[in-house]
Design a protein around this motif. Structure first.
Motif, mmCIF file in Angstrom:
data_model
loop_
_atom_site.group_PDB
_atom_site.id
_atom_site.type_symbol
_atom_site.label_atom_id
_atom_site.label_comp_id
_atom_site.label_asym_id
_atom_site.label_seq_id
_atom_site.Cartn_x
_atom_site.Cartn_y
_atom_site.Cartn_z
ATOM 1 N N UNK A 75 0.837 -1.207 0.000
ATOM 2 C CA UNK A 75 0.000 0.000 0.000
ATOM 3 C C UNK A 75 0.874 1.259 0.000
ATOM 4 N N UNK A 76 1.913 1.270 0.822
ATOM 5 C CA UNK A 76 2.798 2.436 0.876
ATOM 6 C C UNK A 76 3.660 2.515 -0.382
ATOM 7 N N UNK A 77 4.084 1.374 -0.881
ATOM 8 C CA UNK A 77 4.865 1.356 -2.123
ATOM 9 C C UNK A 77 4.094 1.987 -3.275
ATOM 10 N N UNK A 78 2.794 1.737 -3.330
ATOM 11 C CA UNK A 78 1.976 2.176 -4.460
ATOM 12 C C UNK A 78 1.900 3.690 -4.593
ATOM 13 N N UNK A 79 2.082 4.412 -3.482
ATOM 14 C CA UNK A 79 2.069 5.875 -3.600
ATOM 15 C C UNK A 79 3.400 6.480 -3.146
ATOM 16 N N UNK A 80 4.471 5.676 -3.236
ATOM 17 C CA UNK A 80 5.827 6.157 -2.891
ATOM 18 C C UNK A 80 5.812 6.861 -1.535
#
Length: 216
Positions: A75-80
């Protein structure tokens, strides 16, 4: 241990608004709140922290999610969303909660206003609640004295044992860490001060202070 003062810069809330709301064009802002009529994103400008709640997701789940940890990272990866040195810190499977904490020099950072945590609460399919800071550490400011000498671990354990209000059977962990606070009246300078912390019944507390200084 070293102590630090850092100047910070804001991360634009629009960056998060675009990924947290399905259609950002329908989002309206009133004071410090953004909403599309269902979900709500509220900012705390004093501490540079926001909370997002998606009430359409059911958080009252009775089963354990085997993918909770990995989907929290994804989830955090998806919005950097990895800003500064955040690391996995703890997980509450019953509450479907995962916490990532800011680290400095390899030590955990604690702040009672949420300035050092990324918290995710999950519903059945999507994020239910998301709480995190929206700032970046930018400039390490010089200090006249940048080192602090702390008590030894033996002294810390002895101090805890001699505290009549503490049952050592409930002390789950003891660790060095940093206390993060705003420096004076400036909201753009943060101080990192070394301290001993202990985890008591799931709550992290700073040694010598009775107030909760971490998260359950």
């Amino acid at each position: 241990m070293n102590q630090y003062n850092y100047a910070i810069t804001d991360i634009e809330i629009d960056k998060f608004k675009k990924v947290l709301f399905r259609d950002p064009s329908f989002v309206k802002k009133v004071a410090d709140e953004y909403t599309n009529g269902t979900s709500l994103l509220r900012t705390d400008d004093d501490h540079k922290v926001f909370s997002f709640v998606n009430p359409a997701e059911n958080n009252e789940l009775n089963h354990v999610d085997d993918h909770l940890f990995m989907k929290s990272i994804d989830f955090i990866n998806q919005h950097s969303g990895w800003t500064d040195q955040f690391q996995y810190f703890e997980m509450n499977e019953k509450e479907h909660e995962v916490t990532f904490r800011l680290f400095k020099d390899g030590y955990p950072v604690f702040n009672e206003d949420g300035m050092a945590d990324i918290q995710e609460y999950w519903g059945e399919n999507e994020i239910y609640k998301y709480v995190r800071p929206y700032y970046l550490l930018s400039v390490d400011l010089p200090m006249k004295s940048n080192t602090v000498k702390l008590k030894s671990a033996t002294q810390v354990i002895s101090e805890l044992k001699n505290d009549s209000s503490i049952n050592m059977n409930n002390v789950e962990d003891i660790a060095l860490g940093y206390s993060l606070k705003k420096d004076g009246d400036s909201s753009d300078i943060l101080s990192f001060k070394p301290a001993w912390y202990y985890c008591y019944n799931g709550v992290w507390k700073v040694l010598g202070g009775g107030d909760k200084d971490g998260l359950e």
